[in-house]
Design an enzyme around this catalytic site. Structure first.
Site, mmCIF file in Angstrom:
data_model
loop_
_atom_site.group_PDB
_atom_site.id
_atom_site.type_symbol
_atom_site.label_atom_id
_atom_site.label_comp_id
_atom_site.label_asym_id
_atom_site.label_seq_id
_atom_site.Cartn_x
_atom_site.Cartn_y
_atom_site.Cartn_z
ATOM 1 N N LYS A 83 27.798 25.983 7.859
ATOM 2 C CA LYS A 83 28.720 25.177 7.058
ATOM 3 C C LYS A 83 30.075 24.939 7.729
ATOM 4 C CE LYS A 83 28.514 25.875 2.526
ATOM 5 N NZ LYS A 83 28.398 26.520 1.186
ATOM 6 N N ASP A 119 31.151 22.067 -3.065
ATOM 7 C CA ASP A 119 31.211 23.371 -3.720
ATOM 8 C C ASP A 119 32.350 23.460 -4.734
ATOM 9 O OD1 ASP A 119 28.979 24.517 -2.527
ATOM 10 O OD2 ASP A 119 30.105 25.251 -0.799
#
Length: 290
Positions: A83, A119
């Site tokens: 990520k 997120d």
């Protein structure tokens, strides 16, 4: 092979030559529940498309991602351990991903690879759904300073939280979070976490403490007001000891599964053109083995 909910349209297959394809890149990736999540929505909406797990070792990341883009994939989700490193491969990075320092969504376009982070959206959507009317004017205590904590911090600060208290077992990492994200963030020692609950309207545990197979989170809730909200980011177990203690005290509890489900919505919309909804049927399906 994944089975889809009874009565759902056969949107996950058979596929036509015009099918849109996406997936999740990670190493390992077999544990990911994203194929169940997106597979459910594909079936629910009768979409000509597919979503597949893509195990990619770190040394193969650039070749794999560029190959997927060249092969006509609509995009991919990105999970551990890629990520943060994936940002270097992006031609465009949205502001949220840049501030968090990580991307979990890639959209492949003619103009190149676009990196986004969903997120923060996922956490806030889950919080709003599970604890509507939570007190954004009260201080927030955030436990942890990793990638998930950074997403939570950005989401909360963008919502207008005026005091974010961060406690992490490694204080230096919390100091880095505060410096890089900026805003009304106060870093506290891990030993002061219980006292930091005083006056807080929201407690967020972004650490692995309390997760299945991990040590418990030792945190007495005596200083936490009964009308506060307690949120977990983990969903294994779905009801952690922290959530159970919070509910017993009268606080609202927010489990971590909703964040996983809601963070998938912008990805699905970007690739397949539909903004899907999070339903109880979806929750059961993603948690189950059917």
């Amino acid at each position: 092979m994944t089975s889809y909910p009874p009565g759902s349209p056969p949107g996950a297959g058979p596929l036509s030559g015009k099918a849109r394809v996406a997936g999740v890149v990670g190493w390992p990736v077999a544990h990911s529940r994203s194929p169940r999540l997106h597979g459910y929505w594909l079936a629910e909406h009768g979409i000509d498309g597919a979503y597949v797990p893509l195990p990619v070792a770190p040394e193969n990341l650039e070749a794999a991602v560029r190959g997927l883009a060249a092969a006509g994939f609509a995009g991919v989700n990105v999970t551990i351990p890629h990520k943060e490193t994936i940002l270097a491969l992006c031609d465009h990075v949205d502001d949220t991903a840049r501030r968090i320092g990580a991307a979990n969504l890639l959209v492949f376009k003619e103009g190149g690879i676009e990196g986004r982070n969903t997120d923060a959206f996922g956490f806030m959507a889950n919080l709003e759904e599970s604890a509507p009317g939570w007190n954004a004017a009260a201080p927030v205590l955030l436990l942890g300073a990793g990638g998930a904590a950074r997403a939570v911090a950005v989401g909360l600060l963008d919502t207008g939280v005026t005091e974010l208290r961060v406690c992490n077992r490694n204080r230096a990492r919390a100091e880095t979070l505060a410096a890089e994200i900026a805003g009304p963030i106060t870093v506290l020692d891990w030993e002061d976490r219980a006292a930091a609950l005083d006056g807080a309207g929201l407690l967020v545990n972004s650490t692995s403490l309390g997760m299945t197979g991990q040590p418990p989170l030792e945190l007495p809730l005596d200083a936490l007001a009964n009308d506060s909200v307690v949120a977990e980011l983990v969903y294994s177990p779905l009801e952690t000891a922290l959530l159970a203690a919070a509910r017993a005290k009268g606080c609202a509890g927010v489990d971590g599964l909703g964040m996983l489900l809601h963070q998938g919505r912008p990805s699905f919309a970007a690739w397949f053109g539909v903004d899907p909804q999070v339903s109880e049927g979806l929750r059961r399906f993603v948690l189950g083995d059917g």
